[in-house]
Design a protein around this motif. Structure first.
Motif, PDB file in Angstrom:
ATOM      1  N   LEU A  32       0.865  -1.160  -0.100  1.00 36.15           N
ATOM      2  CA  LEU A  32       0.021   0.171   0.119  1.00 36.15           C
ATOM      3  C   LEU A  32       0.853   1.103   0.078  1.00 36.15           C
ATOM      4  O   LEU A  32       1.830   1.241   0.622  1.00 36.15           O
ATOM      5  N   THR A  33       0.650   2.270  -0.924  1.00 34.04           N
ATOM      6  CA  THR A  33       1.433   3.221  -1.024  1.00 34.04           C
ATOM      7  C   THR A  33       0.737   4.676  -1.179  1.00 34.04           C
ATOM      8  O   THR A  33      -0.400   4.690  -1.453  1.00 34.04           O
ATOM      9  N   ILE A  34       1.354   5.541  -1.179  1.00 32.14           N
ATOM     10  CA  ILE A  34       0.929   7.139  -1.364  1.00 32.14           C
ATOM     11  C   ILE A  34       0.393   6.786  -2.795  1.00 32.14           C
ATOM     12  O   ILE A  34       1.002   6.152  -3.501  1.00 32.14           O
ATOM     13  N   ASP A  35      -0.464   7.746  -3.363  1.00 28.47           N
ATOM     14  CA  ASP A  35      -1.158   7.853  -4.620  1.00 28.47           C
ATOM     15  C   ASP A  35       0.368   8.058  -5.665  1.00 28.47           C
ATOM     16  O   ASP A  35       0.722   9.046  -5.734  1.00 28.47           O
ATOM     17  N   PRO A  36       0.600   7.155  -6.473  1.00 22.92           N
ATOM     18  CA  PRO A  36       1.617   7.361  -7.397  1.00 22.92           C
ATOM     19  C   PRO A  36       1.299   8.424  -8.307  1.00 22.92           C
ATOM     20  O   PRO A  36       2.296   9.060  -8.812  1.00 22.92           O
ATOM     21  N   LEU A  37       0.223   8.599  -8.933  1.00 23.74           N
ATOM     22  CA  LEU A  37      -0.068   9.622  -9.810  1.00 23.74           C
ATOM     23  C   LEU A  37      -0.498  11.043  -9.432  1.00 23.74           C
ATOM     24  O   LEU A  37      -0.200  11.979  -9.766  1.00 23.74           O
ATOM     25  N   ALA A  38      -0.491  11.104  -7.975  1.00 21.66           N
ATOM     26  CA  ALA A  38      -0.054  12.295  -7.103  1.00 21.66           C
ATOM     27  C   ALA A  38       1.229  12.668  -7.000  1.00 21.66           C
ATOM     28  O   ALA A  38       1.388  13.731  -6.246  1.00 21.66           O
ATOM     29  N   ALA A  39       2.068  11.848  -6.789  1.00 19.20           N
ATOM     30  CA  ALA A  39       3.356  11.940  -6.468  1.00 19.20           C
ATOM     31  C   ALA A  39       4.461  12.265  -7.505  1.00 19.20           C
ATOM     32  O   ALA A  39       5.288  11.558  -8.018  1.00 19.20           O
ATOM     33  N   ILE A  40       4.117  13.603  -8.044  1.00 22.24           N
ATOM     34  CA  ILE A  40       5.045  13.871  -9.136  1.00 22.24           C
ATOM     35  C   ILE A  40       5.421  15.266  -9.114  1.00 22.24           C
ATOM     36  O   ILE A  40       5.000  16.132  -8.250  1.00 22.24           O
TER      37      ILE A  40
END
Length: 266
Positions: A258-266
């Motif tokens: 489970l991770t932070i949102d990859p599409l928000a992590a840019i």
């Protein structure tokens, strides 16, 4: 160029359940003391460990905190802990391989595929090691290595210890050739930007890293891997401006984390 390098260890496949709400992830790092005989993972020779400096322990603590902000748990499990053995010992001389890492224990867990929503069997690393080359980072190191390089190396190697590259095959995230990553979350991130994933995301020849030219290959652009140095932390070579990209975070989701949102992590 100086390489990080990871080691792919033998693992076994396994079974698991459904995702648990309110999960957490905790890195538990143990520092190997000085004077212990260990096997050099590069050449198999017996070498003697050195003690990490207090500052190096602080920097490793920052790398630990970094991963604890990216990874928040594991699908199908509640609170999750991961034990990592940090080792400082002679490796292969100055530069070349700065560190090497991988899982030392795994378990089979049943959870939910983040892309399809279906039940899936994951192979989860429960413990691992990260060996730092004392020829580069020890008290008698001859080369000039910066704090930024040390912490980037730690973050990179901890990613391998958690399973990046080292557990791709066990979790069926590579194609038959071993040259392309085919995990659904990674593909989804690439497609969200340019829809260019095609049949997969290019991997380095050892299958443990993103290929140095992965972005160029996806977009049919020219790239000379001998001179091009991608700054993504999970490519094989170091960089002055390293970053952890959204596609790497997505790969951890494909591994069951489970991770932070990859599409928000840019």
């Amino acid at each position: 160029m100086t390489t990080y390098q990871a080691t792919a260890l033998a693992v076994s496949l396994g079974l698991w359940s459904t995702a648990a709400p309110g999960a957490s992830f905790d890195f538990d790092i143990s520092f190997r003391p000085a004077g212990v005989t260990v096997q050099n993972p590069v050449n198999g020779a017996n070498v003697t460990t050195e003690a990490f400096s207090d500052r190096q322990k602080q920097l490793i603590g920052l790398a630990e905190s970094f991963w604890e902000t990216v990874v928040t748990g594991f699908s199908g499990l509640g609170d999750v802990s991961y034990g990592l053995d940090a080792i400082l010992a002679p490796g292969d001389g100055i530069d070349a391989t700065l560190a090497i890492a991988g899982p030392t224990a795994t378990e089979q867990v049943g959870g939910v595929d983040p892309t399809t929503g279906l039940l899936k069997t994951f192979v989860r690393a429960t413990a691992g090691f990260a060996g730092f080359d004392a020829d580069d980072f020890g008290s008698g190191a001859k080369g000039i290595q910066t704090e930024q390089l040390f912490i980037d190396t730690a973050i990179h190697e901890f990613g391998h210890a958690l399973g990046f590259g080292t557990l791709f095959g066990a979790n069926k995230l590579v194609d038959a050739t071993g040259g392309f990553y085919i995990g659904g979350e990674g593909i989804k991130v690439v497609d969200a930007f340019d829809g260019a994933s095609g049949f997969g995301i290019p991997l380095d020849m050892d299958g443990g890293h993103w290929n140095e030219c992965w972005l160029a290959i996806l977009t049919d652009a020219a790239c000379d891997a001998q001179v091009y140095n991608d700054s993504e932390l999970m490519t094989p070579f170091t960089s002055d401006m390293a970053y952890l990209g959204s596609v790497t975070i997505a790969a951890f989701r494909d591994l069951g984390y489970l991770t932070i949102d990859p599409l928000a992590a840019i």
